[in-house]
Design an enzyme around this catalytic site. Structure first.
Site, short mmCIF file in Angstrom:
data_model
loop_
_atom_site.label_atom_id
_atom_site.label_comp_id
_atom_site.label_asym_id
_atom_site.label_seq_id
_atom_site.Cartn_x
_atom_site.Cartn_y
_atom_site.Cartn_z
N ASN A 33 57.76 -0.05 0.39
CA ASN A 33 57.95 0.17 1.83
C ASN A 33 56.64 -0.18 2.52
O ASN A 33 55.69 0.59 2.48
CB ASN A 33 58.33 1.64 2.07
CG ASN A 33 58.50 1.95 3.54
OD1 ASN A 33 58.48 1.05 4.38
ND2 ASN A 33 58.66 3.23 3.86
N TRP A 34 56.62 -1.36 3.11
CA TRP A 34 55.37 -1.82 3.75
C TRP A 34 55.09 -1.09 5.06
O TRP A 34 54.00 -1.19 5.60
CB TRP A 34 55.44 -3.33 4.03
CG TRP A 34 55.38 -4.20 2.82
CD1 TRP A 34 55.39 -3.82 1.51
CD2 TRP A 34 55.30 -5.64 2.81
NE1 TRP A 34 55.33 -4.91 0.68
CE2 TRP A 34 55.27 -6.05 1.47
CE3 TRP A 34 55.27 -6.60 3.81
CZ2 TRP A 34 55.20 -7.38 1.09
CZ3 TRP A 34 55.20 -7.94 3.44
CH2 TRP A 34 55.16 -8.32 2.09
N LYS A 35 56.10 -0.41 5.59
CA LYS A 35 55.96 0.27 6.89
C LYS A 35 55.48 -0.72 7.96
O LYS A 35 55.83 -1.89 7.90
CB LYS A 35 55.04 1.49 6.76
CG LYS A 35 55.49 2.42 5.62
CD LYS A 35 54.82 3.74 5.61
CE LYS A 35 55.36 4.57 4.45
NZ LYS A 35 54.86 5.93 4.40
N HIS A 63 64.31 7.46 6.78
CA HIS A 63 62.93 7.74 6.35
C HIS A 63 62.36 8.86 7.21
O HIS A 63 62.63 8.94 8.40
CB HIS A 63 62.08 6.47 6.46
CG HIS A 63 60.75 6.65 5.78
ND1 HIS A 63 59.71 7.31 6.37
CD2 HIS A 63 60.32 6.26 4.55
CE1 HIS A 63 58.68 7.33 5.52
NE2 HIS A 63 59.03 6.70 4.41
N GLU A 120 59.61 9.28 8.55
CA GLU A 120 58.86 8.83 9.74
C GLU A 120 59.82 8.48 10.87
O GLU A 120 59.50 8.68 12.04
CB GLU A 120 57.95 7.65 9.37
CG GLU A 120 56.77 8.12 8.52
CD GLU A 120 56.23 7.12 7.53
OE1 GLU A 120 56.50 5.90 7.66
OE2 GLU A 120 55.54 7.55 6.58
N GLU A 175 62.07 12.10 -0.88
CA GLU A 175 60.66 11.97 -0.50
C GLU A 175 60.19 13.24 0.18
O GLU A 175 60.38 13.41 1.40
CB GLU A 175 60.48 10.80 0.47
CG GLU A 175 60.92 9.46 -0.08
CD GLU A 175 60.22 8.32 0.66
OE1 GLU A 175 59.47 7.57 0.02
OE2 GLU A 175 60.42 8.19 1.88
N GLY A 214 52.03 9.72 1.81
CA GLY A 214 50.76 9.26 2.36
C GLY A 214 49.65 10.28 2.26
O GLY A 214 48.60 10.14 2.89
N SER A 220 53.43 9.27 -2.47
CA SER A 220 52.19 9.03 -3.21
C SER A 220 52.41 8.57 -4.65
O SER A 220 51.66 8.95 -5.56
CB SER A 220 51.28 10.27 -3.16
OG SER A 220 50.94 10.55 -1.80
N GLY A 250 55.02 3.58 -0.69
CA GLY A 250 54.38 3.12 0.54
C GLY A 250 53.02 2.50 0.25
O GLY A 250 52.92 1.32 -0.11
N GLY A 251 51.98 3.29 0.38
CA GLY A 251 50.60 2.79 0.27
C GLY A 251 50.36 1.89 -0.94
O GLY A 251 49.79 0.79 -0.80
#
Ligand code: PGA
Length: 255
Positions: A9-11, A97, A99, A169, A175, A215, A236-237
């Protein structure tokens, strides 16, 4: 065996040149070793056509959008619809998601409508669920996440439910560098599977891949993915680092 999936997930990250470079690097590092292992890359809308053409012929890689509108078309300036995405050749879409829920106020009812439109246009939803820290600390996380599933998914007939992927999640792990333990992930995933089983039967529940997100890194993916109900990760990251993401792909269950 259920599909085992590493989803990136590049966001809202990367410029076009950076996205191109990362795609090329990911193609080199994200090697799968068995047909049940799959890679999904969820990226910002402008990069979707590029990703579709760069990954053509790589049957283990699917491209996903990170969101869509709940209506098929119309006067919704700035929005992107499910039929538009399907017409690009997109196969998967993130829905729900945390976010989106937190910053764009997407609630369970809206997410149910997004699921419907995505499925109607042949997109496979990756439905995200998970509890905030206060809920985890209060010990009511199982009921909280079960309610998210019930409110957004359980209007679907079983044959449609069978086409979903789920990502658990926990918000406190996204994150933050604070991963759920493999035991916490397994416990929640098994719980979600039994919630689905009670609604739609054991056979169907056993076929739905449930990914863990929050994470995930190359250094912890092996332990998380070793659990029987953890069918991979939504990352993500660490997905912005091709070498680390390659290690995550390499940690997917072999058999
Ligand atoms: P993270 O994000 O891996 O950076 O914690 C996961 C996600 O939000 O999907």
């Amino acid at each position: 065996m259920r599909p085992q999936i590493a989803a990136a997930n590049w966001k809202m990250n990367l410029t076009l040149p950076q996205a191109e470079a990362l795609l090329d690097a990911l193609l080199a590092t994200s090697r799968t070793t068995a047909p049940h292992q799959q890679v999904i890359l969820a990226m910002p809308f402008p990069y979707l056509p590029l990703a579709i053409s760069r990954t053509a012929g790589q049957s283990h890689i699917s491209i996903a959008a990170q969101n869509c509108h709940h209506k098929p078309s119309g006067a919704y300036t700035g929005e992107v619809s499910a039929p538009m995405l399907a017409s690009l050749g997109i196969t998967h879409i993130l829905i729900g998601h945390s976010e989106r829920r937190e910053y764009f106020l997407e609630d369970d009812v809206l997410l149910a409508a997004k699921l419907d439109i995505a499925l109607e246009h042949g997109l496979t939803p990756v439905f995200c669920c998970g509890e905030p820290l206060r809920v985890r600390e209060a010990g009511t996380h199982d009921a909280f996440v079960a309610t998210q599933l019930r409110n957004s998914l359980f209007h679907l007939p079983p044959e449609r439910l069978a086409g979903l992927l789920i990502a658990y999640e926990p918000i406190w792990a996204i994150g933050t560098g604070r991963t759920a333990t493999a035991e916490q992930a397994q416990e929640m995933h098994a719980g979600l599977r039994s919630v689905i089983a009670r609604h739609a039967g054991d056979t169907l529940a056993a076929t739905i891949p449930i990914l863990y997100g929050g994470s995930v890194k190359g250094s912890n993916a092996g332990e998380l993915f070793s659990k029987p109900d953890v069918d991979g990760g939504l990352v993500g990251g660490a997905s912005l680092d091709a070498v680390d993401f390659g290690r995550i792909v390499g940690a997917l269950k072999q058999a």
